[in-house]
Design an enzyme around this catalytic site. Sequence first.
Site, mmCIF file in Angstrom:
data_model
loop_
_atom_site.group_PDB
_atom_site.id
_atom_site.type_symbol
_atom_site.label_atom_id
_atom_site.label_comp_id
_atom_site.label_asym_id
_atom_site.label_seq_id
_atom_site.Cartn_x
_atom_site.Cartn_y
_atom_site.Cartn_z
ATOM 1 N N LYS A 19 -10.755 -37.253 -19.783
ATOM 2 C CA LYS A 19 -12.089 -37.268 -19.179
ATOM 3 C C LYS A 19 -11.948 -37.993 -17.843
ATOM 4 O O LYS A 19 -12.247 -39.183 -17.723
ATOM 5 C CB LYS A 19 -13.094 -37.944 -20.115
ATOM 6 C CG LYS A 19 -14.542 -37.706 -19.716
ATOM 7 C CD LYS A 19 -15.484 -38.201 -20.804
ATOM 8 C CE LYS A 19 -16.927 -38.189 -20.354
ATOM 9 N NZ LYS A 19 -17.485 -36.870 -20.082
HETATM 10 N N1 PPE Z 1 -17.220 -31.201 -22.057
HETATM 11 C C1 PPE Z 1 -17.415 -31.802 -20.863
HETATM 12 C C2 PPE Z 1 -16.858 -31.177 -19.652
HETATM 13 C C3 PPE Z 1 -18.156 -32.982 -20.820
HETATM 14 O O1 PPE Z 1 -18.342 -33.574 -19.641
HETATM 15 C C4 PPE Z 1 -18.688 -33.537 -22.001
HETATM 16 C C5 PPE Z 1 -19.478 -34.795 -21.954
HETATM 17 C C6 PPE Z 1 -18.454 -32.870 -23.218
HETATM 18 C C7 PPE Z 1 -17.701 -31.715 -23.206
HETATM 19 C C8 PPE Z 1 -18.937 -33.421 -24.522
HETATM 20 O O2 PPE Z 1 -18.191 -34.554 -24.907
HETATM 21 P P1 PPE Z 1 -18.826 -35.719 -25.806
HETATM 22 O O3 PPE Z 1 -19.812 -36.424 -24.938
HETATM 23 O O4 PPE Z 1 -17.694 -36.579 -26.176
HETATM 24 O O5 PPE Z 1 -19.482 -35.071 -26.973
HETATM 25 N N2 PPE Z 1 -20.177 -35.027 -20.760
HETATM 26 C C9 PPE Z 1 -20.626 -36.362 -20.429
HETATM 27 C C10 PPE Z 1 -21.049 -36.476 -18.984
HETATM 28 C C11 PPE Z 1 -22.324 -35.854 -18.589
HETATM 29 C C12 PPE Z 1 -22.720 -36.227 -17.171
HETATM 30 O O6 PPE Z 1 -23.507 -35.481 -16.559
HETATM 31 O O7 PPE Z 1 -22.277 -37.243 -16.654
HETATM 32 C C13 PPE Z 1 -21.673 -36.857 -21.405
HETATM 33 O O8 PPE Z 1 -22.280 -36.074 -22.112
HETATM 34 O O9 PPE Z 1 -21.865 -38.068 -21.453
#
Ligand code: PPE
Length: 318
Positions: A161
Amino acid sequence: MPIPATQYIWFNGKLVPWESATVHVLSHALHYGSSVFEGVRAYATPAGVAIFRLREHTRRLFDSAKIYRINIPFTEQQINDACREVVSANGLTKGAYLRPVAFRGYGEIGVAPKIDPPVDVAVAAWEWGKYLGAESEAEGVDVCVSSWQRVAPNTLPAMAKAAGNYLSSQLISMEAHRLGFVEGIGLAPDGTVSEGAGENLFVVRDGVIHTPGFAHSVLGGITRDSVIRLAREAGYEVRETSIPREMLYIADELFFTGTAAEITPIRSVDRITVGSGRRGPVTEALQKTFFGLFTGATPDRHGWLEPVEPATRRAASA
Ligand code: PPE
């Protein structure tokens, strides 16, 4: 929307006033994207405010840093404590969104300087409502498939990430907004479905739940993992697999998962109505189970809720 500022940010080991958590313009991360971060939510529960899957988020932060050889000068335990501290010190009793971030800071400049710049670490927290709009949880959102693909596995690692990955997300999301959609979906380099710009994606067809596997340029979402486990425990078959684009059009239900997005139904893709055009029964059932974790309706079987205040303090203030 401006960030609703709180009082303190944890910055390199101590709480500082929100407006003092600043860095030099020649910080490495600003020029080269060398930053890793997390998005974590805290919820108000009957037992006080609790952080959802804090340890897994912190572990992923350290995994992301490891991939990029960023040495975080704190332990996972210290970051977990920092997360609890910012929620507590800012009095965020109604819940919060937390943003831990670690990045190559101000030192030498250059892509890979001989002397690694010092690594700065911060954790901020604030109140954040529904990510994809106030009505999205019940009504669902209209999305499109982007003309921008996700990164290929041998370009940038999707499982990290890292800030740099969000250049891809920005292109996908900005294109979607420009075309009048709430969010965009990226395809993997092989043309199969990957994920949303900031969300994992699930497809329901004939009662079976599908989601792209890790090899399809997705982030290993913690909400994704939670939903897979809750769904399997509820008796659903869940397949982590390869999903062709047209599955999106003929799905009975589609939904996004993410810390910010939580579980958000998708009601159309590329202006093609998904299923009945509203939140479907499987999505609704999973939302109920997921949000039930925070009201106590769903038992916390896996110890996913991390209390912010120690039990003794909670008892004393009750
Ligand atoms: N894919 C991506 C590309 C992504 O950024 C997130 C979270 C997810 C999947 C889901 O991952 P999880 O949060 O572990 O379930 N995106 C984060 C950032 C959003 C933002 O705009 O900043 C979030 O949801 O916190």
